[in-house]
Design an enzyme around this catalytic site. Structure first.
Site, mmCIF file in Angstrom:
data_model
loop_
_atom_site.group_PDB
_atom_site.id
_atom_site.type_symbol
_atom_site.label_atom_id
_atom_site.label_comp_id
_atom_site.label_asym_id
_atom_site.label_seq_id
_atom_site.Cartn_x
_atom_site.Cartn_y
_atom_site.Cartn_z
ATOM 1 N N CYS A 1 7.506 -24.721 -57.809
ATOM 2 C CA CYS A 1 7.560 -24.951 -56.356
ATOM 3 C C CYS A 1 6.585 -26.049 -55.953
ATOM 4 C CB CYS A 1 7.219 -23.675 -55.596
ATOM 5 S SG CYS A 1 8.397 -22.348 -55.859
ATOM 6 N N CYS B 1 4.296 -19.773 -57.694
ATOM 7 C CA CYS B 1 5.399 -20.460 -58.380
ATOM 8 C C CYS B 1 5.031 -21.915 -58.662
ATOM 9 C CB CYS B 1 6.652 -20.351 -57.518
ATOM 10 S SG CYS B 1 7.912 -21.579 -57.847
#
Lengths: 307, 106
Positions: free
Chosen positions: B32, B29
């Site tokens: 993230c 991700c």
């Protein structure tokens, strides 16, 4: 005092920063809390020249940022809140800081356009998404829809098929406007089906998305479709409205004069916030370069010495 | 920043004396990677007042699904065993700070 304040940190903003720092201009990038722009929400970018095997969007942005910083750009990870471009030096503010700049380059890009239907907003992150690469793994063996008919809709759908059981692309027109290569990939994928002439009227569910209400815009017929997730890919809206005193065109883009200039002298613009036509990483980077060169030229004409 | 797992979640988060922010993330991700350093800094800033931990959703699917995490990054602040604030998607540091302050004050 900065020579150049760049607002935005996508390919346009960071390319501008690489050029202004290398021109020995004291440069600040107001990068935003979510820096990096739209490419941070993508996977493999296959059309950025120089990467023969493609490059991950986030990796490309991290490399651009590193390059700008290596040449001396300061980066602030806060959102732009307001600017005063009526007097010089220009003032640019974030939630906690205030900066002065001799010139400004606006490169705030564009953000996802949402559907604006009932049930959507409150379920973003609960089954409603605009970022397949971010959220796809949460939809293992689920049934999903992607709304849109362009390149990004095809890309989102293709990413989702790695996890989902079935993906339906819903498009309001009777044909796609995506590039041929992506249309073919989507059409050849056994997990993807298409529903044309159809709009989403409502998104349903309690804790998370469980279905959508669809309307066939030729027959007017309404149907309910049980579904686990809705991925929205109907385009982007320019982030232009936060700037006061800047001329904006009918579509909401910052009006651009002679490639890089706004209606305010010393305030330049680059990338998707003014470009309704191309909207590519490479064109945004190119516009960023052009704006930086023009800002440099303008500063030279205004000030005797650089400091 | 401490790594929490499905196994340690109850002890480290639900039974924590301090309000605890959990950063739900995964290696694949990209957003993230923007949020994690920010919450890590906040963890140091709030030491003694609030706790900040992370949970890898790939390795710990039970906790993620129990709290309906369907998008990452998601930050959930727990207080007295209950989720009191949820922040979905990458957010400016100030927004996260405000959420922690509100959780501490409530």
């Amino acid at each position: 005092m900065h020579d150049v304040i760049i607002i935005g940190s996508g390919p346009a903003g960071l390319t501008a920063a690489i050029y202004t720092t290398r021109a020995n201009l004291k440069t600040l990038v107001v990068a935003g809390g979510k820096w990096g722009g739209q490419l941070m929400l993508t996977t493999l970018v296959e059309n950025y020249p120089g990467f023969s095997e493609g490059i991950q969007g986030p990796d490309l942005m991290m490399a651009m940022r590193k390059q700008a910083q290596r040449h001396g750009a300061e980066v602030v990870e806060e959102d732009f809140t307001e600017g005063d471009f009526t007097k010089k030096p220009f003032v640019v503010k974030t939630a906690t800081k205030s900066f002065e700049g001799k010139s400004v380059i606006i490169a705030t890009g564009a953000d996802t356009k949402w559907l604006g239907v009932p049930g959507e907003k409150e379920r973003i992150g609960r089954g409603v998404s605009s970022c397949a690469p971010c959220d796809a793994p949460f939809f293992r063996n689920k049934k999903l829809i992607v709304v849109g008919g362009g390149d990004s809709a095809m890309e989102e759908a293709l990413v989702l098929t790695r996890f989902a059981e079935k993906v339906t692309i819903i498009h309001r027109r009777d044909s796609l406007r995506a590039s041929q290569i992506l249309q073919q990939r989507a059409k050849n994928n056994p997990k993807i089906t298409f529903l044309f002439n159809t709009t989403v009227e409502e998104i349903q569910g309690l804790e998370k998305v469980t279905g959508v209400k669809l309307k066939n815009n030729q027959t007017g017929k309404i149907t309910d479709m049980p579904i686990d997730g809705v991925f929205v890919a109907i385009g982007h809206a320019p982030n232009s409205r936060i700037f006061q005193g800047l001329e904006i065109d009918e579509q909401g883009y910052i009006a651009v004069h002679n490639h890089t200039k706004t209606n305010i002298e010393g305030v330049f613009v680059a990338g998707d916030v003014h470009d309704a036509k191309y909207r590519q990483a490479i064109t945004a980077a190119g516009f960023g370069c052009a704006a930086a060169l023009e800002a440099e030229r303008w500063l030279d004409s205004q000030y005797d010495t650089k400091n | 920043m401490a790594d929490i797992t499905d196994r340690t979640f109850e002890q480290e988060v639900l039974k924590s004396q301090l309000p605890t922010l959990v950063d739900f993330w995964a290696p694949w991700c990209a957003p993230c990677r923007i949020v994690s350093p920010v919450v890590e800094e906040l963890g140091e800033e709030y030491e003694g007042k609030a706790k900040v931990v992370k949970l890898n959703v790939d390795d710990n699917p039970d906790t993620a699904s129990r709290y309906n995490v369907m998008s990452i990054p998601t930050l959930i602040i727990f207080k007295n065993g209950q989720p009191v604030k949820t922040i979905i998607g990458a957010q400016p540091k100030e927004n996260i700070r405000r959420a922690i302050d509100e959780a501490i004050g409530s």
